[in-house]
Design an enzyme around this catalytic site. Sequence first.
Site, PDB file in Angstrom:
ATOM      1  N   ASN A 143       1.268  -1.608  -0.310  1.00 49.22           N
ATOM      2  CA  ASN A 143      -0.141   0.163   0.161  1.00 49.22           C
ATOM      3  C   ASN A 143       0.955   1.178  -0.080  1.00 49.22           C
ATOM      4  OD1 ASN A 143       0.407  -0.558   2.682  1.00 49.22           O
ATOM      5  ND2 ASN A 143      -0.866   0.336   3.504  1.00 49.22           N
ATOM      6  N   VAL A 144       0.174   2.641  -0.732  1.00 42.59           N
ATOM      7  CA  VAL A 144       1.280   3.812  -0.798  1.00 42.59           C
ATOM      8  C   VAL A 144      -0.072   4.411  -0.996  1.00 42.59           C
ATOM      9  CG1 VAL A 144       2.169   5.113  -2.530  1.00 42.59           C
ATOM     10  CG2 VAL A 144       2.625   2.936  -2.692  1.00 42.59           C
ATOM     11  N   GLU A 145       0.424   5.290   1.009  1.00 47.13           N
ATOM     12  CA  GLU A 145      -1.179   6.169   1.673  1.00 47.13           C
ATOM     13  C   GLU A 145      -0.439   7.580  -0.304  1.00 47.13           C
ATOM     14  OE1 GLU A 145      -1.062   5.571   5.315  1.00 47.13           O
ATOM     15  OE2 GLU A 145      -2.109   4.037   5.583  1.00 47.13           O
ATOM     16  N   CYS A 176      -4.175   0.920  -1.811  1.00 48.44           N
ATOM     17  CA  CYS A 176      -4.196  -0.986  -1.821  1.00 48.44           C
ATOM     18  C   CYS A 176      -3.089  -1.103  -1.954  1.00 48.44           C
ATOM     19  CB  CYS A 176      -5.295  -0.897  -2.249  1.00 48.44           C
ATOM     20  SG  CYS A 176      -6.655  -0.316  -0.745  1.00 48.44           S
ATOM     21  N   GLU A 210      -3.239  -4.349  -3.357  1.00 45.97           N
ATOM     22  CA  GLU A 210      -3.650  -5.081  -4.783  1.00 45.97           C
ATOM     23  C   GLU A 210      -3.273  -4.335  -5.935  1.00 45.97           C
ATOM     24  OE1 GLU A 210      -5.400  -4.818  -2.122  1.00 45.97           O
ATOM     25  OE2 GLU A 210      -6.082  -6.725  -1.094  1.00 45.97           O
ATOM     26  N   CYS A 244     -10.001  -5.612   0.792  1.00 45.79           N
ATOM     27  CA  CYS A 244     -11.162  -4.920   1.042  1.00 45.79           C
ATOM     28  C   CYS A 244     -11.892  -5.113  -0.498  1.00 45.79           C
ATOM     29  CB  CYS A 244     -10.511  -3.159   1.066  1.00 45.79           C
ATOM     30  SG  CYS A 244      -9.924  -2.708  -0.247  1.00 45.79           S
ATOM     31  N   CYS A 263     -11.095  -3.283  -3.404  1.00 49.59           N
ATOM     32  CA  CYS A 263      -9.821  -4.995  -4.026  1.00 49.59           C
ATOM     33  C   CYS A 263     -10.463  -6.024  -4.645  1.00 49.59           C
ATOM     34  CB  CYS A 263      -8.857  -4.410  -3.289  1.00 49.59           C
ATOM     35  SG  CYS A 263      -7.993  -3.024  -3.366  1.00 49.59           S
TER      36      CYS A 263
HETATM   37  N1  THU Z   1      -4.743  -1.626   2.646  1.00 50.44           N
HETATM   38  C1  THU Z   1      -4.809  -2.357   1.273  1.00 50.44           C
HETATM   39  O1  THU Z   1      -3.397  -2.245   0.572  1.00 50.44           O
HETATM   40  N2  THU Z   1      -5.217  -3.268   1.382  1.00 50.44           N
HETATM   41  C2  THU Z   1      -6.186  -3.867   1.521  1.00 50.44           C
HETATM   42  O2  THU Z   1      -7.512  -4.731   0.610  1.00 50.44           O
HETATM   43  C3  THU Z   1      -7.110  -3.765   2.839  1.00 50.44           C
HETATM   44  C4  THU Z   1      -6.364  -1.966   3.054  1.00 50.44           C
HETATM   45  C5  THU Z   1      -4.836  -0.489   2.452  1.00 50.44           C
HETATM   46  C6  THU Z   1      -5.399   0.460   2.380  1.00 50.44           C
HETATM   47  C7  THU Z   1      -4.610   1.358   3.649  1.00 50.44           C
HETATM   48  O3  THU Z   1      -3.176   2.052   3.073  1.00 50.44           O
HETATM   49  C8  THU Z   1      -4.203   0.942   5.201  1.00 50.44           C
HETATM   50  O4  THU Z   1      -4.599  -0.722   4.424  1.00 50.44           O
HETATM   51  C9  THU Z   1      -5.234   0.796   6.266  1.00 50.44           C
HETATM   52  O5  THU Z   1      -6.997   1.044   5.593  1.00 50.44           O
END
Ligand code: THU
Length: 131
Positions: free
Chosen positions: A47-49, A58, A60, A91, A94
Amino acid sequence: MAAEDFDWEALTAAAAEASRHAYAPYSHFAVGAAATADDGRVLTGCNVENAAYGVGLCAECGLVSQLHLTGGGKLTHFVCVNGEGEVIMPCGRCRQLLHENGGPGLLLLTVSGVKRMDEVLPDAFGPDDLD
Ligand code: THU
């Protein structure tokens, strides 16, 4: 390949390695994802916020991009983990991404064992609906 013959441990280790590259300064929740493609390729993502919270990516998203970047094909096996290396569920958004790129038969290692995509996203909207 039967679900029980697949090396889920190796795929989970690849996801855990990917999670170490996560950029998650806002949620502090690292995620790593790993999948195999139908030609045996292993794809990963983290994940890259973003300071604009809603546009964070996410794990994925990176994985699916890597699938297409490295030759396309279809996902066959998938797992994602948190920063502790524990299996987590993808999620909802995804699951839709995974359905598009793996189809209803994609196998996922989940918190309740190995499941098919059509079990974790039943009656999915998908490419066939656009025919
Ligand atoms: N996140 C993912 O990368 N994939 C998922 O399927 C669930 C959530 C990340 C998004 C965010 O950066 C962090 O988890 C918290 O929600």
